[in-house]
Design a protein around this motif. Sequence first.
Motif, PDB file in Angstrom:
ATOM      1  N   PHE A 100       0.740  -1.210  -0.134  1.00 36.01           N
ATOM      2  CA  PHE A 100      -0.226   0.022  -0.135  1.00 36.01           C
ATOM      3  C   PHE A 100       0.911   1.139   0.013  1.00 36.01           C
ATOM      4  CE2 PHE A 100      -2.069   3.451   2.182  1.00 36.01           C
ATOM      5  CZ  PHE A 100      -3.418   3.487   1.586  1.00 36.01           C
ATOM      6  N   LYS A 101       0.582   2.208  -0.857  1.00 42.89           N
ATOM      7  CA  LYS A 101       1.329   3.425  -1.053  1.00 42.89           C
ATOM      8  C   LYS A 101       0.393   4.600  -0.423  1.00 42.89           C
ATOM      9  CE  LYS A 101       4.822   1.479  -3.021  1.00 42.89           C
ATOM     10  NZ  LYS A 101       5.957   1.189  -2.107  1.00 42.89           N
ATOM     11  N   VAL A 102       0.688   5.146   0.778  1.00 41.62           N
ATOM     12  CA  VAL A 102      -0.370   6.140   1.206  1.00 41.62           C
ATOM     13  C   VAL A 102      -0.363   7.412   0.286  1.00 41.62           C
ATOM     14  CG1 VAL A 102       1.466   7.169   2.639  1.00 41.62           C
ATOM     15  CG2 VAL A 102      -0.836   7.305   3.430  1.00 41.62           C
ATOM     16  N   ARG A 103       0.640   7.736  -0.576  1.00 33.45           N
ATOM     17  CA  ARG A 103       0.787   9.064  -1.220  1.00 33.45           C
ATOM     18  C   ARG A 103       0.238   8.631  -2.444  1.00 33.45           C
ATOM     19  NH1 ARG A 103       6.366  11.940   1.058  1.00 33.45           N
ATOM     20  NH2 ARG A 103       5.344  12.547   3.006  1.00 33.45           N
ATOM     21  N   ASN A 104      -0.054   7.592  -3.040  1.00 35.39           N
ATOM     22  CA  ASN A 104      -0.849   7.196  -4.392  1.00 35.39           C
ATOM     23  C   ASN A 104      -2.305   7.349  -4.283  1.00 35.39           C
ATOM     24  OD1 ASN A 104      -0.953   6.295  -6.925  1.00 35.39           O
ATOM     25  ND2 ASN A 104      -0.855   4.205  -6.538  1.00 35.39           N
ATOM     26  N   VAL A 105      -2.615   8.449  -4.117  1.00 33.07           N
ATOM     27  CA  VAL A 105      -4.110   8.653  -3.757  1.00 33.07           C
ATOM     28  C   VAL A 105      -4.839   9.041  -5.105  1.00 33.07           C
ATOM     29  CG1 VAL A 105      -3.508   9.881  -1.618  1.00 33.07           C
ATOM     30  CG2 VAL A 105      -4.087  11.096  -3.552  1.00 33.07           C
ATOM     31  N   GLY A 193      -3.183  15.853  -6.134  1.00 35.31           N
ATOM     32  CA  GLY A 193      -2.083  16.331  -5.159  1.00 35.31           C
ATOM     33  C   GLY A 193      -1.956  17.998  -5.426  1.00 35.31           C
ATOM     34  N   PHE A 194      -1.621  18.648  -4.485  1.00 35.81           N
ATOM     35  CA  PHE A 194      -1.420  19.966  -4.383  1.00 35.81           C
ATOM     36  C   PHE A 194       0.057  20.038  -3.911  1.00 35.81           C
ATOM     37  CE2 PHE A 194      -5.834  19.258  -3.619  1.00 35.81           C
ATOM     38  CZ  PHE A 194      -6.375  20.298  -4.576  1.00 35.81           C
ATOM     39  N   ILE A 195       0.530  21.401  -4.524  1.00 33.73           N
ATOM     40  CA  ILE A 195       2.020  21.853  -4.091  1.00 33.73           C
ATOM     41  C   ILE A 195       2.002  22.689  -3.000  1.00 33.73           C
ATOM     42  CG2 ILE A 195       4.226  22.561  -5.143  1.00 33.73           C
ATOM     43  CD1 ILE A 195       2.604  22.737  -7.809  1.00 33.73           C
ATOM     44  N   ARG A 196       3.097  22.749  -2.351  1.00 29.42           N
ATOM     45  CA  ARG A 196       3.114  23.713  -1.203  1.00 29.42           C
ATOM     46  C   ARG A 196       2.792  25.079  -1.405  1.00 29.42           C
ATOM     47  NH1 ARG A 196       8.397  23.065  -0.579  1.00 29.42           N
ATOM     48  NH2 ARG A 196       8.988  25.416  -1.292  1.00 29.42           N
ATOM     49  N   TYR A 197       1.594  25.665  -0.515  1.00 24.45           N
ATOM     50  CA  TYR A 197       1.015  26.974  -0.715  1.00 24.45           C
ATOM     51  C   TYR A 197       0.101  27.050  -1.986  1.00 24.45           C
ATOM     52  CZ  TYR A 197       4.740  28.164   2.918  1.00 24.45           C
ATOM     53  OH  TYR A 197       5.592  28.194   3.720  1.00 24.45           O
ATOM     54  N   GLN A 198      -0.079  25.960  -2.700  1.00 23.24           N
ATOM     55  CA  GLN A 198      -0.886  26.300  -3.857  1.00 23.24           C
ATOM     56  C   GLN A 198      -2.148  26.970  -3.825  1.00 23.24           C
ATOM     57  OE1 GLN A 198      -1.399  22.503  -6.263  1.00 23.24           O
ATOM     58  NE2 GLN A 198      -2.462  23.615  -7.533  1.00 23.24           N
TER      59      GLN A 198
END
Length: 246
Positions: A100-105, A193-198
């Motif tokens: 399971f990959k937690v960031r593969n959303v 997914g989003f980038i920092r501060y996006q």
Amino acid sequence: MNNFYLMSIQYDGTNFSGWVKQTNKKTIQGELESAFSKNAKLPVKLLGASKTDAGVHALDQKVWIELDYTPNLTGLKNTLNKALPNQIFINSIINVDNNFKVRNVKEKTYIYRLRFEKYDVFRQYYTYFWNLPKFELSKLKEVLNLFVGTHDFLNFSGLKINEIDKISPIRTINDIQTNILDSELEIIFKAKGFIRYQIRTIMGCVFAYLNNKISLQVIKETLELKHPKLPYIADAKGLTLISIDY
């Protein structure tokens, strides 16, 4: 044999320096690791699905954990919740496969909340108070629609030029919805997914546009990298991670 689990947690990010563990700063990851070490007294590996910024809240942050023992999950959840600060709460812990990959959303949903007309002291840490009693909803939707779809969000992020080799600024926002409830406005962002501060930089420019500080054309050109990055960023307290779907 190691065991793998997925936690859903909620937190009030007001007094924390974000998700990621940092030296000499209070973070969500740091508090979770501390709770494990004090009570389980055994090694733990933690990985969050979303690296929320300082001051950002969450209702359903997902956290992958690896343990070298098999706990009673109900007992572990209760023990950790007693050890954690009141601002952090574990909703659930379930078993997952070792692959399971937690960031593969599939999709993340964030809401930016703001209040207008009426200031509410009891909502001050969870909404941004916007002292603009009247605005055109059609104008708000028009500017938000610029960001839907696939774009290079370098100018709408906290990324620096030397980071783009490791972190791609090209992202796809699936949908942006608006919802007005009494004196509160919700702006709902959905993306893989989003980038920092996006989201915060997008909202900062939206506020500037609705306050007639910048034009729609300038925002469009900034998104197309034809205009320098704009100096606007919205307050973190209005932003909440609502859900993460797999």
